[in-house]
Design a protein around this motif. Structure first.
Motif, PDB file in Angstrom:
ATOM      1  N   ASN A  51     -34.192 -37.310-111.673  1.00  0.00           N
ATOM      2  CA  ASN A  51     -34.561 -36.715-110.694  1.00  0.00           C
ATOM      3  C   ASN A  51     -33.353 -36.209-109.856  1.00  0.00           C
ATOM      4  N   SER A  52     -32.039 -36.202-110.495  1.00  0.00           N
ATOM      5  CA  SER A  52     -30.947 -35.574-110.114  1.00  0.00           C
ATOM      6  C   SER A  52     -30.868 -34.052-110.693  1.00  0.00           C
ATOM      7  N   ARG A  53     -31.607 -33.581-111.010  1.00  0.00           N
ATOM      8  CA  ARG A  53     -31.691 -32.027-111.595  1.00  0.00           C
ATOM      9  C   ARG A  53     -32.193 -31.041-110.466  1.00  0.00           C
ATOM     10  N   PRO A  54     -31.872 -29.768-110.367  1.00  0.00           N
ATOM     11  CA  PRO A  54     -32.814 -28.970-109.611  1.00  0.00           C
ATOM     12  C   PRO A  54     -34.041 -28.991-109.641  1.00  0.00           C
ATOM     13  N   VAL A  55     -34.510 -28.460-108.511  1.00  0.00           N
ATOM     14  CA  VAL A  55     -36.151 -28.557-108.515  1.00  0.00           C
ATOM     15  C   VAL A  55     -36.419 -27.142-107.906  1.00  0.00           C
ATOM     16  N   THR A  56     -37.369 -26.753-108.515  1.00  0.00           N
ATOM     17  CA  THR A  56     -37.906 -25.224-107.683  1.00  0.00           C
ATOM     18  C   THR A  56     -39.224 -25.673-107.290  1.00  0.00           C
ATOM     19  N   VAL A  57     -39.645 -24.955-105.959  1.00  0.00           N
ATOM     20  CA  VAL A  57     -41.113 -25.047-105.208  1.00  0.00           C
ATOM     21  C   VAL A  57     -41.304 -23.820-104.908  1.00  0.00           C
ATOM     22  N   ASN A  58     -42.655 -23.497-104.937  1.00  0.00           N
ATOM     23  CA  ASN A  58     -43.031 -22.136-104.625  1.00  0.00           C
ATOM     24  C   ASN A  58     -43.671 -22.367-103.165  1.00  0.00           C
ATOM     25  N   LEU A  59     -43.094 -21.407-102.111  1.00  0.00           N
ATOM     26  CA  LEU A  59     -43.370 -22.024-100.599  1.00  0.00           C
ATOM     27  C   LEU A  59     -44.908 -21.381-100.576  1.00  0.00           C
ATOM     28  N   GLN A  60     -45.685 -20.335-101.167  1.00  0.00           N
ATOM     29  CA  GLN A  60     -46.777 -19.953-101.039  1.00  0.00           C
ATOM     30  C   GLN A  60     -47.930 -20.706-101.899  1.00  0.00           C
ATOM     31  N   LYS A  61     -47.369 -21.630-102.422  1.00  0.00           N
ATOM     32  CA  LYS A  61     -48.222 -22.789-102.949  1.00  0.00           C
ATOM     33  C   LYS A  61     -48.283 -24.021-102.491  1.00  0.00           C
ATOM     34  N   LEU A  62     -47.551 -24.326-101.503  1.00  0.00           N
ATOM     35  CA  LEU A  62     -47.435 -25.282-100.706  1.00  0.00           C
ATOM     36  C   LEU A  62     -48.751 -25.850-100.127  1.00  0.00           C
ATOM     37  N   PHE A  63     -49.082 -25.303 -99.152  1.00  0.00           N
ATOM     38  CA  PHE A  63     -50.092 -25.732 -98.264  1.00  0.00           C
ATOM     39  C   PHE A  63     -51.568 -25.440 -98.593  1.00  0.00           C
ATOM     40  N   SER A  64     -52.669 -26.318 -98.087  1.00  0.00           N
ATOM     41  CA  SER A  64     -53.881 -25.903 -98.402  1.00  0.00           C
ATOM     42  C   SER A  64     -54.572 -25.457 -97.288  1.00  0.00           C
ATOM     43  N   THR A  65     -54.000 -25.467 -95.828  1.00  0.00           N
ATOM     44  CA  THR A  65     -54.683 -24.909 -94.802  1.00  0.00           C
ATOM     45  C   THR A  65     -53.999 -23.774 -94.275  1.00  0.00           C
ATOM     46  N   LEU A  66     -52.678 -23.624 -94.853  1.00  0.00           N
ATOM     47  CA  LEU A  66     -51.939 -22.423 -94.087  1.00  0.00           C
ATOM     48  C   LEU A  66     -51.695 -21.216 -95.088  1.00  0.00           C
ATOM     49  N   GLU A  67     -51.710 -20.154 -94.672  1.00  0.00           N
ATOM     50  CA  GLU A  67     -51.577 -19.002 -95.531  1.00  0.00           C
ATOM     51  C   GLU A  67     -49.850 -18.636 -95.024  1.00  0.00           C
ATOM     52  N   ILE A  68     -49.088 -18.466 -96.124  1.00  0.00           N
ATOM     53  CA  ILE A  68     -47.694 -18.153 -95.687  1.00  0.00           C
ATOM     54  C   ILE A  68     -47.688 -16.461 -95.754  1.00  0.00           C
ATOM     55  N   LEU A  69     -47.484 -15.928 -94.746  1.00  0.00           N
ATOM     56  CA  LEU A  69     -47.273 -14.630 -94.860  1.00  0.00           C
ATOM     57  C   LEU A  69     -45.877 -13.979 -94.786  1.00  0.00           C
ATOM     58  N   GLY A  70     -44.999 -14.883 -94.331  1.00  0.00           N
ATOM     59  CA  GLY A  70     -43.440 -14.377 -94.556  1.00  0.00           C
ATOM     60  C   GLY A  70     -42.671 -15.657 -94.284  1.00  0.00           C
ATOM     61  N   ALA A  71     -41.559 -15.440 -94.786  1.00  0.00           N
ATOM     62  CA  ALA A  71     -40.426 -16.659 -94.678  1.00  0.00           C
ATOM     63  C   ALA A  71     -39.019 -15.892 -94.639  1.00  0.00           C
ATOM     64  N   SER A  72     -38.225 -16.729 -93.775  1.00  0.00           N
ATOM     65  CA  SER A  72     -36.566 -16.473 -93.654  1.00  0.00           C
ATOM     66  C   SER A  72     -36.274 -17.633 -93.602  1.00  0.00           C
ATOM     67  N   GLU A  73     -34.891 -17.701 -94.405  1.00  0.00           N
ATOM     68  CA  GLU A  73     -34.262 -18.839 -94.349  1.00  0.00           C
ATOM     69  C   GLU A  73     -33.254 -19.220 -93.289  1.00  0.00           C
ATOM     70  N   LEU A  74     -33.103 -20.343 -92.649  1.00  0.00           N
ATOM     71  CA  LEU A  74     -32.381 -20.608 -91.417  1.00  0.00           C
ATOM     72  C   LEU A  74     -31.108 -21.825 -91.932  1.00  0.00           C
ATOM     73  N   ASN A  75     -30.320 -21.953 -91.108  1.00  0.00           N
ATOM     74  CA  ASN A  75     -29.191 -23.000 -91.268  1.00  0.00           C
ATOM     75  C   ASN A  75     -30.101 -24.247 -91.042  1.00  0.00           C
ATOM     76  N   LEU A  76     -29.304 -25.281 -91.279  1.00  0.00           N
ATOM     77  CA  LEU A  76     -29.956 -26.498 -90.995  1.00  0.00           C
ATOM     78  C   LEU A  76     -30.674 -26.746 -89.570  1.00  0.00           C
ATOM     79  N   SER A  77     -29.788 -26.497 -88.892  1.00  0.00           N
ATOM     80  CA  SER A  77     -30.326 -26.759 -87.243  1.00  0.00           C
ATOM     81  C   SER A  77     -31.259 -25.530 -86.622  1.00  0.00           C
ATOM     82  N   ALA A  78     -31.563 -24.467 -87.524  1.00  0.00           N
ATOM     83  CA  ALA A  78     -32.310 -23.360 -87.257  1.00  0.00           C
ATOM     84  C   ALA A  78     -32.068 -22.518 -86.079  1.00  0.00           C
ATOM     85  N   ASN A  79     -30.768 -22.378 -85.890  1.00  0.00           N
ATOM     86  CA  ASN A  79     -30.228 -21.620 -84.792  1.00  0.00           C
ATOM     87  C   ASN A  79     -29.562 -20.285 -85.347  1.00  0.00           C
ATOM     88  N   GLN A  80     -29.469 -20.076 -86.620  1.00  0.00           N
ATOM     89  CA  GLN A  80     -28.880 -18.989 -87.138  1.00  0.00           C
ATOM     90  C   GLN A  80     -29.785 -18.529 -88.560  1.00  0.00           C
TER      91      GLN A  80
END
Length: 982
Positions: free
Chosen positions: A905-934
């Motif tokens: 479990n100490s290996r890198p892991v890849t997750v697909n954002l569009q395949k995460l949720f059952s009730t949400l359709e992901i239309l767009g995504a942008s990455e933020l810093n940890l505190s979500a203010n940049q």
């Protein structure tokens, strides 16, 4: 991936203007006053330290109420500072606690708001730290810290844009400093970190070595400089130099600069200031030093401070014409940090933390690791409740906030939890009435969340039946289950993996049928309520039995169990008044000494490990301050036993045993005020120790500090391990500090460390891990042992300001507080132990939420639901899922393993954002810093060079595809998702 395009002023890559704070790394704040390269530049930083509750409640501090306790009124401080900043454009001020500023801002006129925005744009009013509060670092969980920082920083972003974004973390008052906090601050984009408190021996060494400014490498797993943080130790804690305090609360004489008057003192003031500045410069590395000009709740009459500071700067700098080499200026931490960066020096490297903290030989601030254990537990439960509330607000959609059960909200709970992270809140170092206020706020937040949760579950299940919450299940109180012959239990799991969870419900019947969502019968058992539980619940319930079964809940979802009373079923399990030689399931075997009733051994049947293991309860008598070495007593902050050897409460335990196919229990009584249940569930890989302690007796006029100690056959060689704020693990060694030579004067308290979620001891063969249900203090005083402090009751104040002893009582427990909690024990091989204890610790933090409906609930259209298309991999934790605005949500995914910690479990892991949720359709995504203010790709930080021969580091490679996100060990990635409910 598709970028999110949202009208968020907070995240627009705009400049503040010619006098503001550009976002670029090289230029830094352009509003800083000019310094002089060939002189000693003294950066005077006007500031106030405003506790979000301590001696007074947060409301009392804001309004200036109860000045008989402490004269302090934050609203007047902000009024006065703004007024004084306008009178002289050279003046500067920094503000820290967004919880207070938010309150003040809401009550200002449009004209005042425009004025304040101008002051911020021009850099004359600077926000530092910027979280809702200045959090404690020992007793807080990282998830709650991230949440409260995000809340405060978002308000500043939304209100002031980039000019309001703090560049510096500022923890001037917390009582020791955690490595994980530094790691989080680095990932939030801060250029530096300043604090005031560190061990007096460490400070002395650093002063001599001129290492009071350093580079803190705050992670063993994250690639530098991702978790590198420049760290500065302030020279006077956070107070002004002696003799230079000009607040209405101070007694220092003002600058009297009329030469015609007899008491003219300019020459004396300047002489003293130059002497202090030159002395301070000798213990720092550059020709720049910082002085904090302010203290607790100062600047209520800011004119006093600024009139004297104006004079001080004028007269000190006037001496340059006569050869003085000192230049004084109004400054801010960001301006000071910019000058240190421009010096282009190398800095000492630190990789451990700043615990424990001592301000003198016998004054160890390690008691607060455990102080107010009931409040610490309530805060931890509330954190789990908030995450459930946040998730269901997203999964249930808009109806969650306004549905069949009324208007619910998550904001009340978010604010209550944010306030609870303050360094005099969850730390337990506040007055009793303030602790009560924190608890009241948490309770109010959960009531509002319960409406939201009910609305969401109604939308997801299709059932509008009334949902009932039983908040006292830990003492077996639930009116519905105690009186109803047919009811249903909804189990919501906030983790992104399926969980198996033991459900214990107070009942009065002797036999029940439990069916799962598929209608299948579930193995269950009725067991008699213990005498300890009947005693601790007092008059709050009337159940004589408990119904126990194992619930299995899907990831980020719920399942429903139907419970029916059987009129002619088998009788309840009985108890036996004898100590068994062993209890076991298919994973663990636990042995007992039949003569003492105590634990004697633990075996992992899968790995074929067996260790000797005894466990008992002890107390340390608290020092009352009357001995030859020191007059320091134990108190809310300080742990100081009057002996290094604890007193055993009892060498034997009276026992009774319950053994069924569902669970096995050995109930132990050590004294009228200490009992325990050793519990092994049918399919559990962890042994549960449910302890009940209190009221602590004080008839002997001595305070008591109660511990439980595990003594094992593991060969520890004086090493043990504790977590840092629930994340990375740090190695500890008895009577040792990694970066300085310790002169140990308190052999017990000087070896105590904060345990936020787990601690362990190990050798080459065995690892014994203890998972806690709240923050506690602990240590390994003897080889092979691990002790954890459970409860404290003290009769003296420790003279650190709170001015009352830690002697908790309540209306329900007037004779002294009773506290109940649990520890989870696991035994594993060291190379694979993390695979067990990390998920176990996460499950202890994010427990399932139980709701109840009367009747069997079988008519509900949906009895089971998962918000995920599939469970996340074992290494990935869904840290945050919360509504951001109407069509976007904030998502944080975390790799919860350290590098080299686990083979799998100490290996890198890849997750697909569009395949995460059952009730949400992901239309767009942008990455933020940890505190979500940049935005992540716009986050630029100062680069600092450590005093090592490091090779250049490779940059992080990109993700495999537009929607796939790769997480490396200990990495947290934050995304703003534009979503549509499916």
């Amino acid at each position: 991936m598709a970028a999110v395009s949202l009208p968020l002023a907070a995240l627009l890559p705009l400049l503040c203007g010619v006098l503001g704070f550009p976002l670029g790394q090289e230029t830094g704040p352009t509003s800083c006053h000019a310094t002089k390269p060939n002189l000693l530049n003294v950066h005077l930083v006007p500031h106030t330290h405003d506790d979000v509750g301590w001696l007074k409640t947060v409301d009392q501090y804001y309004y200036g109420d109860r000045n008989d306790i402490q004269h302090a009124g934050v609203q007047y401080i902000l009024d006065s500072v703004v007024d004084q900043l306008l009178k002289n454009p050279d003046r500067r001020f920094i503000y820290v606690e967004t919880a207070f500023f938010y309150r003040w801002w809401k009550r200002q006129s449009a004209d005042v708001r425009r004025t304040v925005r101008r002051l911020v744009d021009e850099g004359r009013l600077e926000f530092v730290n910027g979280g809702w509060c200045m959090s404690d670092e020992a007793t807080t969980h990282y998830s709650a810290v991230i949440d409260q920082m995000t809340m405060g920083l978002r308000f500043l972003n939304d209100t002031f844009g980039p000019c309001g974004r703090p560049r510096v973390a500022w923890h001037i008052d917390p009582f020791g400093h955690a490595r994980e906090h530094a790691s989080m601050f680095a990932q939030m984009g801060y250029d530096g970190f300043f604090f005031g408190r560190l061990d007096y021996q460490d400070r002395s060494r650093r002063r001599i070595a001129r290492e009071q400014e350093l580079l803190w490498r705050a992670s063993d797993s994250l690639t530098p400089p991702m978790a590198d943080l420049f760290t500065g130790i302030l020279p006077n804690g956070y107070n002004p130099p002696e003799g230079f305090c000009w607040d209405q609360s101070c007694d220092d004489p003002p600058i009297r600069d009329d030469p015609d008057l007899e008491d003219y003192n300019v020459d004396d003031v300047v002489k003293r200031f130059l002497a202090i500045a030159n002395t301070q410069a000798k213990v720092y590395k550059t020709n720049h030093i910082i002085m904090t000009m302010g203290s607790d709740f100062q600047y209520e009459n800011a004119n006093l401070w600024y009139k004297n500071l104006d004079k001080l700067i004028r007269y000190v700098n006037g001496r340059q014409a006569n050869g003085s080499r000192v230049h004084a200026l109004y400054s801010t931490p960001s301006c000071y940090l910019q000058e240190l960066h421009r010096a282009n020096l190398t800095w000492a490297l630190k990789t451990d933390d700043f615990f424990p903290y001592a301000d003198d030989a016998h004054d160890l601030w390690t008691g607060y690791f455990t102080s107010r254990p009931a409040l610490k537990r309530y805060e931890r439960i509330s954190n789990g409740n908030l995450q459930t509330c946040n998730q269901l607000e997203v999964l249930g959609g808009p109806i969650s906030r306004n549905g069949p059960f009324g208007k619910g909200d998550s904001q009340t709970m978010k604010k209550a939890m944010a306030v609870a992270q303050h360094h005099d809140a969850v730390s337990g170092t506040e007055k009793q009435h303030v602790a009560d206020d924190y608890a009241r706020r948490l309770a109010g937040g959960w009531l509002r969340c319960q409406v939201l949760v009910s609305n969401s579950l109604a939308a997801l299940s299709g059932s509008t039946a009334e949902r009932i919450y039983c908040d006292k299940l830990n003492v077996s109180v639930c009116p519905l289950t105690e009186s109803s012959s047919k009811f249903s239990v909804n189990v919501y799991n906030p983790l992104a993996r399926p969980v198996s969870w033991p459900v214990r419900l107070p009942v009065n019947g002797t036999s029940y049928k439990v069916s799962d969502a598929e209608g299948r019968s579930v193995d269950c058992q009725v067991v008699p309520l213990s005498a300890a539980t009947r005693a601790v619940r007092r008059n709050r319930g009337f159940a004589v039995n408990e119904l126990v079964f194992q619930a299995r809940a899907p990831p980020l979802g719920f399942t429903t169990y139907s419970v029916s009373l059987l009129r002619d079923g088998p009788p309840a399990a009985s108890t036996r008044r004898r100590t068994p030689t062993a209890i076991q399931n298919k994973f663990l075997r636990v042995t007992f000494d039949p003569d003492t009733g105590l634990l004697s051994g633990l075996s992992n049947l899968e790995t074929k490990q067996t260790i000797k293991l005894t466990q008992n309860f002890y107390w340390y008598n608290a020092s009352d301050g009357n001995n030859s070495k020191s007059d320091q007593p134990s108190g809310a902050y300080i742990f100081r036993p009057n002996s290094s050897t604890p007193f055993v409460i009892s060498r034997t335990a009276k026992t009774e045993t319950v053994q069924t196919s569902v669970l096995q229990e050995v109930r132990q009584w050590f004294s009228p005020w200490v009992s325990q249940v050793v519990r092994l569930h049918g399919d559990s890989r962890a042994l549960e120790l449910e302890w009940t302690v209190g009221p602590l007796p004080i008839d002997d006029d001595l305070g008591k500090e109660v511990i439980t100690r595990l003594d094992s056959s593991i060969q520890t060689a004086e090493y043990f391990y504790t977590d840092s704020n629930g994340r990375e693990i740090l190695q500890r060694k008895k009577d040792f500090r990694p970066t300085w030579i310790l002169r140990q004067s308190e052999p017990v308290a000087g070896n105590y460390y904060p345990i936020n979620s787990r601690a362990f001891i190990k050798d080459e063969v065995d690892q014994l891990t203890v998972v806690t249900d709240r923050s506690q203090g602990g240590s390994s005083i003897q080889n092979g042992s691990l002790e954890i402090m459970l409860h404290r009751r003290l009769l003296y104040d420790d003279v650190r300001g709170v001015a009352e002893p830690l002697n908790e009582t309540s209306a329900l427990f007037p004779e002294g507080l009773v506290v109940r909690g649990r520890l989870l024990l696991s035994l594993d091989r060291p190379p694979t132990a993390a695979d067990a204890h990390r998920p176990l610790a996460q499950q202890a933090v994010l427990q399932p939420t139980l709701t109840f409906t009367d009747g069997d609930g079988r008519w509900s259209p949906c009895l089971q639901f998962s918000g995920l298309q599939a469970a996340l991999p074992p290494a990935v934790h869904l840290l945050t899922l919360t509504q951001w605005d109407e069509d976007s949500v904030l998502l944080r995914l975390e790799h919860q393993f350290q590098s080299r910690e686990s083979k799998e479990n100490s290996r890198p892991v890849t997750v697909n954002l569009q395949k995460l949720f059952s009730t949400l359709e992901i239309l767009g995504a942008s990455e933020l810093n940890l505190s979500a203010n940049q935005w992540k790709d716009e986050m630029k930080r100062f680069h600092w060079t450590p005093q090592t021969d490091e090779k250049p580091l490779l940059k992080r490679s990109g993700d495999p595809s537009s929607w796939e996100v790769t997480l490396r060990p200990m990495e947290i990635r934050t995304f703003l998702l534009r979503v549509d409910l499916r």
